[in-house]
Design an enzyme around this catalytic site. Sequence first.
Site, PDB file in Angstrom:
ATOM      1  CB  SER A  14      -0.919   0.011   1.230  1.00 21.71           C
ATOM      2  OG  SER A  14      -1.824   1.092   1.177  1.00 21.71           O
ATOM      3  CG  ASP A  15       3.013   4.803  -1.636  1.00 21.54           C
ATOM      4  OD1 ASP A  15       3.987   4.643  -0.883  1.00 21.54           O
ATOM      5  OD2 ASP A  15       2.787   5.865  -2.231  1.00 21.54           O
ATOM      6  CD  GLN A  16      -2.607   8.633   2.665  1.00 25.18           C
ATOM      7  OE1 GLN A  16      -1.934   9.263   3.481  1.00 25.18           O
ATOM      8  NE2 GLN A  16      -3.774   8.101   2.963  1.00 25.18           N
TER       9      GLN A  16
ATOM     10  CB  ALA B 258      -2.210   2.793  -4.441  1.00 24.55           C
TER      11      ALA B 258
END
EC number: 3.6.1.-
Length: 198
Positions: free
Chosen positions: A73-75, A110
């Site tokens: 996950s990434d933001q 994401a």
Amino acid sequence: MSQSKNTSLILASTSVYRRELLTRLRIPFEVVSPKVDETPLTGESTLDLAMRLAHAKAEAVAKQFPEAWVIGSDQVADLCGAAIGKPGNFERAMAQLQLMRGQTVTFHTALCLMKGDTQTTLSVPTEVCFRKLPDTVLENYLLAEEPYDCAGSAKSEGLGIGLLESIKSDDPTALIGLPLITLTGLLRDAGFAIPPKK
């Protein structure tokens, strides 16, 4: 707690926030650092950056553990097309909050779930409208919360909620770093029992 037969789960992240969120699902999981270069590519949009990094994190760990399901996950926070990252210190955090004051920022969170050739990558957007607050309020907040490891410097799960006018999202935990509504759907499709059987 138990999980589905022949399944194991790994969170490809060093984020304490994502770890705490995933713990809510009560599924046994391990945490492995993905060791991914997070430098944006030339001309890359904030959404594409978040999607690419979520996939890259999952892929880096999945290569080490091919029999496990891996969550990446990434933001990336987006203000008028520009990425706003983790400030790292007071001065940069103050500059971020001043820039976002009275503005609407889109946080692209994401998510990638991967096992071997099976993978799903998607993004959950959250629109955050910031209040027009004076520098003294922003300074007091930063000194109290010290959110220097948080993209955009505003921790909605803490005192940062007082900086916000509104939050629009289909998945409320996306803003904290891991969209659990979306993730539970993906994990169920992968064979995980949520809630787990006792």
